[in-house]
Design a protein around this motif. Structure first.
Motif, short mmCIF file in Angstrom:
data_model
loop_
_atom_site.label_atom_id
_atom_site.label_comp_id
_atom_site.label_asym_id
_atom_site.label_seq_id
_atom_site.Cartn_x
_atom_site.Cartn_y
_atom_site.Cartn_z
N VAL A 73 -2.72 5.85 -1.45
CA VAL A 73 -2.69 4.54 -0.80
C VAL A 73 -3.18 3.49 -1.79
O VAL A 73 -4.28 3.60 -2.33
CB VAL A 73 -3.56 4.52 0.47
CG1 VAL A 73 -3.57 3.12 1.09
CG2 VAL A 73 -3.04 5.55 1.48
N GLN A 74 -2.34 2.49 -2.06
CA GLN A 74 -2.68 1.46 -3.03
C GLN A 74 -3.60 0.40 -2.42
O GLN A 74 -3.64 0.20 -1.21
CB GLN A 74 -1.40 0.79 -3.55
CG GLN A 74 -0.38 1.75 -4.11
CD GLN A 74 -0.89 2.52 -5.30
OE1 GLN A 74 -1.32 1.92 -6.29
NE2 GLN A 74 -0.85 3.85 -5.23
N GLU A 75 -4.37 -0.26 -3.27
CA GLU A 75 -5.20 -1.36 -2.81
C GLU A 75 -4.31 -2.57 -2.49
O GLU A 75 -3.29 -2.80 -3.14
CB GLU A 75 -6.22 -1.74 -3.89
CG GLU A 75 -7.25 -0.66 -4.17
CD GLU A 75 -8.18 -0.41 -3.00
OE1 GLU A 75 -8.41 -1.37 -2.21
OE2 GLU A 75 -8.66 0.72 -2.88
N ARG A 76 -4.71 -3.31 -1.48
CA ARG A 76 -3.97 -4.53 -1.15
C ARG A 76 -4.09 -5.54 -2.29
O ARG A 76 -5.17 -5.75 -2.83
CB ARG A 76 -4.50 -5.16 0.14
CG ARG A 76 -4.24 -4.34 1.39
CD ARG A 76 -4.76 -5.07 2.62
NE ARG A 76 -4.06 -6.33 2.80
CZ ARG A 76 -2.99 -6.49 3.59
NH1 ARG A 76 -2.52 -5.46 4.26
NH2 ARG A 76 -2.42 -7.67 3.71
N SER A 103 -6.51 -6.39 5.71
CA SER A 103 -5.89 -5.57 6.74
C SER A 103 -5.99 -6.24 8.10
O SER A 103 -6.99 -6.87 8.44
CB SER A 103 -6.58 -4.20 6.79
OG SER A 103 -6.08 -3.43 7.87
N GLN A 130 0.83 -1.20 0.00
CA GLN A 130 0.00 0.00 0.00
C GLN A 130 0.87 1.26 0.00
O GLN A 130 0.40 2.33 -0.35
CB GLN A 130 -0.96 -0.02 1.19
CG GLN A 130 -2.04 -1.08 1.07
CD GLN A 130 -3.15 -0.91 2.09
OE1 GLN A 130 -2.94 -1.08 3.30
NE2 GLN A 130 -4.33 -0.57 1.61
N GLY A 172 -7.55 5.99 -0.15
CA GLY A 172 -8.11 4.77 -0.71
C GLY A 172 -9.52 4.53 -0.20
O GLY A 172 -10.23 5.45 0.21
#
Length: 328
Positions: free
Chosen positions: A198-201, A206, A100, A128
C-alpha cells in the motif's frame, strides 16, 4: 457503435482533487503501453471539492475518460456498483484514485486475466502506516467475514480485475447493503492473487476515520454474515446451561441447610440476564434495520446527468471509447 473496450477501469472518487490528475496520468500511461482498447470511468461520489471540474476537463481532453456523476455521496460501495453497471469492457479493473493502489500492477493483472483467471485480486503484502489497534480490528473483521463466505479475506482489497461474466453475476445481486470483497469471494470463479504494498498518499488525507471504519465493518458484518445471530443463540444456550447448574447448586445448599440468605445472588443473576437480553435485542435490531432497508428497495445510486457546474447545456450519452492513443 464503437467496438467493446477490452478493459474498463473504475475509479471511485470522493474529494480526490489533489491526486486524481496524477492518478489518471499514470493509469493512462500503463494502459497505452498495453495497446488495448480501454475506457476509464471516473465515478464522482458527490465530491465537494474540485474533483468534478477536473473530471469534466480531463474527459473533454480525452474521450476515453468517461465521467459518471452521482447525485450525492452514496459511499464507496455505491460508487463501485455504479462503475460496474456503467462499465462496458470485457474485463473491469477496480482501483482507488488516491494512488495507494499502484497503477504499475495493471499489466501484470491483465496478463493473469488473459491467462484464464476470472478474478485477479491484489493482496496487501504491506498495509503501510497503520496502528496496532487498527491492524487487530482489521484482522478480526476479515476473519469473521472470511468464515462467512468460506474464503480467506485477510489483507484483501478492492483493487481487483474482474472478468465480464463475474461483473454480470454481481450486477444480478439484489441486496442494497453490499460488501463487494465478500460478494466476489462468494460467487467463486478462479482467482489469481498478486501481492502489493500500500503506497503512501501523495496528497490529501484518508476519508475513513476510525469511527467510519468501525461503522462500515459492523454494517457489512451484519449485512453479509449471520455470525452475530449465531453468537446470540449459543450465548443463550450457554446461559440456560449456567442457570440450570446454578439452580442445582442452590437446591443442594437449600436441602443441606447451607443456603445463603439475602438477595445478592438473585440480583446479580437478574442483572446479568437483563444485560444479555438487551444485548441480544440490540443485535437483532441491526438485522431488522437491514431488512427494513432491503424491503424499501431504494436504488443503490442515482446518476446525475448534465454538464459541469455553471453550465446549462445538457450532456448527451458518454463519448464512445476511442482507439488507443487517441484523444478528443
Amino acid at each position: 457503435m464503437s467496438a467493446q473496450p477490452e478493459i474498463s477501469v473504475v475509479l471511485p472518487i470522493y474529494n480526490e482533487e489533489g491526486t486524481l490528475g496524477a492518478c489518471l496520468g499514470e493509469v493512462l500511461e500503463q494502459l497505452e503501453k498495453l495497446r488495448v482498447r480501454f475506457e476509464i470511468l471516473c465515478v464522482n461520489d458527490g465530491s465537494s471539492d474540485g474533483s468534478e471540474k477536473l473530471i469534466e476537463r480531463e474527459s473533454q481532453r480525452d474521450s476515453r475518460i468517461v465521467p459518471v456523476h452521482l447525485s450525492r455521496n452514496f459511499g464507496k460501495e455505491g460508487a463501485l456498483a455504479a462503475g460496474l453497471q456503467a462499465a462496458g469492457g470485457r474485463a473491469v479493473l477496480l482501483m482507488d484514485a488516491d494512488l495507494q493502489h499502484p497503477p504499475n500492477l495493471i499489466p501484470l493483472m491483465l496478463e493473469r486475466w488473459r491467462g484464464g483467471y476470472e478474478v485477479v485480486e491484489a493482496i496487501k503484502e504491506d498495509r503501510g502506516r497503520e496502528g496496532i489497534a487498527d491492524r487487530l480490528l482489521a484482522r478480526g473483521f476479515y476473519l469473521l467475514m472470511g468464515r462467512a463466505v468460506g474464503e480467506n479475506l485477510r489483507d484483501s482489497s478492492d483493487f481487483k480485475l474482474l472478468d465480464r461474466q463475474v461483473v454480470d453475476v454481481l450486477l444480478e445481486f439484489p441486496e442494497r447493503c453490499r460488501f463487494l470483497r465478500g460478494l466476489v469471494a462468494w460467487v467463486g470463479f478462479r482467482v489469481a492473487r498478486i501481492p502489493f504494498r500500500v503506497q503512501e498518499r501523495r496528497a490529501g488525507k484518508s476519508k475513513w476515520s476510525r469511527r467510519a471504519l468501525l461503522r462500515y465493518s459492523v454494517q457489512n458484518l451484519v449485512a453479509f454474515s449471520s455470525a452475530p445471530l449465531r453468537v446470540v443463540a449459543w450465548t443463550g444456550f450457554s446461559t440456560v446451561l449456567a442457570a440450570v447448574l446454578l439452580a442445582i447448586g442452590q437446591f443442594y445448599y437449600y436441602f443441606s441447610g447451607r443456603s445463603v440468605s439475602g438477595f445478592t445472588t438473585v440480583i446479580l443473576v437478574m442483572l446479568f440476564l437483563s444485560g444479555l437480553i438487551l444485548t441480544s435485542l440490540g443485535v437483532i435490531s441491526l438485522y431488522v434495520a437491514n431488512m427494513y432497508d432491503e424491503q424499501k428497495a431504494r436504488p443503490l445510486f442515482v446518476v446525475r446527468r448534465g454538464g459541469q457546474l455553471g453550465s446549462s447545456a445538457q450532456a448527451g450519452p458518454p463519448s464512445p471509447v476511442s482507439e488507443p492513443g487517441s484523444s478528443s
